[in-house]
Design a protein around this motif. Sequence first.
Motif, mmCIF file in Angstrom:
data_model
loop_
_atom_site.group_PDB
_atom_site.id
_atom_site.type_symbol
_atom_site.label_atom_id
_atom_site.label_comp_id
_atom_site.label_asym_id
_atom_site.label_seq_id
_atom_site.Cartn_x
_atom_site.Cartn_y
_atom_site.Cartn_z
ATOM 1 N N THR A 22 37.594 193.691 13.742
ATOM 2 C CA THR A 22 37.881 192.382 14.235
ATOM 3 C C THR A 22 38.598 191.487 13.563
ATOM 4 O O THR A 22 38.200 191.047 12.342
ATOM 5 N N SER A 35 39.852 187.557 13.384
ATOM 6 C CA SER A 35 39.565 186.230 13.672
ATOM 7 C C SER A 35 40.423 185.393 13.161
ATOM 8 O O SER A 35 40.437 185.414 11.801
ATOM 9 N N GLU A 58 42.098 181.067 13.360
ATOM 10 C CA GLU A 58 42.126 179.520 14.306
ATOM 11 C C GLU A 58 43.394 178.841 13.898
ATOM 12 O O GLU A 58 44.063 178.811 12.732
ATOM 13 N N LYS A 93 40.975 179.397 18.858
ATOM 14 C CA LYS A 93 40.461 180.754 18.008
ATOM 15 C C LYS A 93 40.878 181.919 18.888
ATOM 16 O O LYS A 93 40.351 181.938 20.026
ATOM 17 N N GLU A 103 40.151 186.255 18.700
ATOM 18 C CA GLU A 103 39.702 187.643 18.027
ATOM 19 C C GLU A 103 40.068 188.789 18.825
ATOM 20 O O GLU A 103 39.876 188.546 20.166
#
Length: 1294
Positions: A480, A482, A484, A519, A521
């Motif tokens: 995954t 992630s 921002e 954000k 993901e």
Amino acid sequence: MITLQSIWFYLLANVFFLQCLPAQSGQYYIVKPHDLSALLGSNVTIPCVIQPPHGDVQWTKDGLALGYDRSLAAFPSWKIVGSESDGQFNFFIDGLKLEDEGLFACEVSPFMDYPALKEVANLRVLVKPSRVQINDRPTDSSKIQPVSIRYDEPTYQVNCKVDGAKPAAQIKWLNESGHEFYGTSRTYQQGRLYSTISTLHLQPSLTLHKKKFTCDVRHETLTNGDKLRTAFEVEVTAPPSSPVISGYTSGQRLLNGTQLQLSCVARGGYPLSRVIWYRLLPSTNPEGGPIEEKLIDNSFNVNSDYTENNYTFIVTPQDNNSTLKCDVINSYLYTLGKQMNNRITMQVNFGPSEVFMHDNTPNSTTTIVDGTTRQFVCNSTTSNPRPLLLWKLDNQILTPDVPPKDEVGLYGGTRVQIVKTMGIDTRLKEHHGKQLICEGKNPETGHTVQDRTFLNIIYDANDIEIHGFQNNQIVKAGETVSIECLLRGGNPVGRVDWYKGERFLRSEYKTDAKYALAKIEFEALPSDDNVTLTCKGQVHDFKEKSASIKLRVFFLPLDVTILDNQRLNALTVGDKPEFTCKTTHSNPQSQLRVYRQGNDGRHYLDTTDEMNIKENGGFINSVKFQLPSVDITYHGNFLTCESSIDINGEIITKHASYVINVNHKPHFNDYDPFADVKENQSFNLTLEAIGYPMPVTYTWYHPSGRALVTGQAYTVQQGHLSIRSITKTDLGVYRCQATNTIGTTETNFTLNVLYAPVVTKTIGFSSFDAVTPGATVTLKCQIEANPINLSNIRWFKNSVPIIQNGIRFERQFVLNEASLIIRSVRKEDAGQYTCEIENPFGQNQANVPLVVKYPPEITRDPKYSKAATDSDRFLTAELHCGISALPKPTVQWYKVKDSVILTVANMEYANIFSLQGPDELPLISKYRTVINDLPSTSTPQTLFTYDSVLFIANVTKEDHGTYRCKADNQLGTDIAYVQLTGLTRPDTPTDLQARNVTHNSILLQWQPGFDGGAPQQFQIRYRLQANDRYHYEDIPPRATAVAVKNLEIGTTYLFAVRSNNSYHLSPWTDEFSITTSRDVPQSIYPFIPQTRFSLTVILVVCALGILLLLFNIILIAIFVKRRRKKSDNDSTTGTNETEANTVEIFQPPPIFTDDNSGYPFNTYQRYDEEDVKRPFVTHATTGTKTLRLSPQNQNSGEKRILQPQSPLWRNNEPDDDVSYVDSIRQLQHSIIDDSYAAVKKGRFSPYDNLRINSPHHSNDIITYRSFKENRQNNNNNNNNNNSDHSDYLRGQLV
């Protein structure tokens, strides 16, 4: 007796009476009419009494003759009353009316030589004065009216008026001390009534103040107790002084919202004045007009010499320049139409109440874009004096654009306006979030108000940044990612979006006052390698900002496969197969490894040859390998090919695994081959067999050898066996076979069924095989149980445990049979024996009887040792002998005097009337014996009791004496004696005792004694221990217990009981002492509050009860009267007898039976006292009916005596009486109820003799008691006879 003195006294009395007669002769008035005065509505009688004889009499009214009719029909309210024969002609007026007033004359016409008479009476109607008034005002005689007089008037008149009187009333004026004052009076008539007015003249002065005067009415209808008067009180009035206002001074400036109290006081004057506050309102007419007055307070207080009104209020702007007036008025001023007042004008400092910005709501927000301008305008409300207005920015004072503007406001105040423009001198961004305030202030009061708005300035962001990921950072596929993106600054907060290449990505959006954050993901895919991620952000309409990074992705092969892997599903023992493992693309190139995982979990490595191939920028690998020689242990193993890569020092892998299957026959997994199960419980067993290839089939076998299939008791499903309810037959070894295509395997399972003991069979001795005393017997019980332990067996006799002593009682055990050996058996050993056994699963017992033979034993109970029957009364005696024996005894009866055995062989023979069939009369003896089996209350029956009864017919005095009862069987003999006497008194009861004692009752019980030859009834008596006064209670027939109630708590009583029969009373028993309990049981019922009824309800209910009682008494009286009338008719209709003691008897003669199975039907019964008292009323018709006989008996001329209680006929040839008996049989069904005889006009005793009247037996005699008792027995014996019911016997009392 008439004497000389009495004659002399009579003559003197006559002389005196003659002297007292009036000297007047002819007709004259005894009572003359005279003048009368009466109240309106009353009843009036004008007297007129004339000495008879006289002429015709009539009355006249004002000369009008009313006629000679005393009723005076033309005048409903008038009539002549009194006795005309006595000369009374009184004139009566009902409800006197005004028009009844006048002259009434009682006139008598001439009579014989005597002249006419006339006497006149004047009738006056009086009317009581109806009311009295002062100055024509309605008055209440119980109250004193006030009369006001000004102190400066020259004179004052008070009028008192009386209406509705006849004659006219008089008026007197009185003061408080009763002194009379002169008043001028005048009278005038209204119809028939009169009114009177009297005027009292007063000279006003202060000395008259509070003086009381009374107008007293005088009239002849008013008595001392009935007065008519009214009174008034003089009030002298004077003006007050001018009012004075306090609480405010001229020129004083009041503050808005404060409380002000104004006081207005008026002193002096009489009565004290009223003080009222008013507000003066200017005219609403624009052209002008009068000033209006508004009442604002009239709540004044009256003191001793002044009146005060305090007006309290809150000062408001409306009070500025307003005028308040205080008015004063009293009775003096009111009569003159004048008033006095004072006033004030107030000055008030107020406001402003608020300031407000145009187009703005309080505490609102104003939005402005950075780089533009905005103008604000603020106004104040009215204020006195002029308000001060200014601008503030977060408490920083700002300069307005232009000077303030003034305008005229309400209530004499001033309004102000100011203006300010924002964004001219500084950037608006610096003012964001601050408050712009418009403030107004009253310079005198210091009162301050504000209006404000929050400034919202729109401006651009500072920069945009990416956090959480670096450019060209490596991630593995499936991981995954992630990241921002942060947009800093700006108002409002801007919008941030993510893009993968040119494709938009959904993101998690978050904002704060200072930034916006987006954000993303997502799972990294092999295709994401070298992809660019871009973040873009923008605030309002300002220029867009952006930032970007690049992504690197490492990944394992998408697929790892062993080629030709289907061969692993069917390997054969001994094979050495070869296989190849191959992968798809990976980044970077992967490493391959092959291993086998055994059933024990261990890994086994196999030798491999590797081969690497690279395709399309990725890498593809493959490897060949060979398995060792295959055996059974390979079945179920896993064969795995594993691929791995290294990412920054982390090894990640991917593999493919396959199951190895080796062909073989089934074998069972481990299991417990034994199980204990309780009876009636369910049982489930599952066995699992592993074999290849599948499927594996199972076959179950019962311990008996039969194959099990699913049914009511068993469920078989492959390796699962279910038994719904375990029984004893399910115990044993079960077999299970498992089979596949390769072969078959079998295993065994043992099921042990546990169950409670059961006694399956017993061996004992009943009355049919009773044991002889002295013998040895063995009682046996056969038992089934699992587990079983015969040493746990216990023996009981009649529920009492048997103790084994080894001498007479011994226990033995053989296999599953338990025995109890009893040596030298005795009578007392007989009874119910029980064998009882238990194990952990239950208990069971069985009864084993033991019956022992024994010789006869005759009961010595006093009730068997005595018998009583009257002699020479044609009665049958019963002698009882109670016997216990086994086997059944033979019984012989003896008369002790001559030792004669009373058996059929040597008894005297006599003619006994017994009806066996329709045409025969057999002979039976004077004596008869019957032995009856008595029921037993024990199980098994160990005592066998019998009742031997000796019947002696037609008892005579020679039959009285002692009889011996002898009972024999094979084991012995017993003898008892029975005393036969005449009817005697009963024996005293025995064993008196208390069965239950409570706080207020005692349950008594006793044993009855010998009844003396007749049914007995009991009586108890009791008393307090400290008192000699007895209480008596009669006990119902056949009862030997009684509950004595309503006793005192904790008190000692003495009880005694005695018996009585038709002959006599027994002695009392000794007194028995018992004390009631001191414990009062608590009530089981909840407390119910008592309902209270009103006196009215109680009276109504009592009245209804009395009416109902009277109604019932009337009904009963009517019913009794009709019954008596009917009884008299019945006693005199349809009969020719003249004797008062004639009796009609519906009763046949007695019937005997020769059946030895029961008692004879002529057994003596006591005649109850209520039967003696009962009048005997016939049930059938009262017409005379005769007994129909056959021609043979009618012509024989034989004289026979029919004695219904005797079983003996005087004629020894009963066959001659067949037709007579046939007629008697018809009579037995004419008795329908309990009416035995009809006695005309009298009663009789049960011992009175009756002479039977019939064509053939005119002199037969019988006692009524014997007749009644025989009727009861014979009526029961002949219920099935369908003879004619029309005949009955007739008899006379002798």
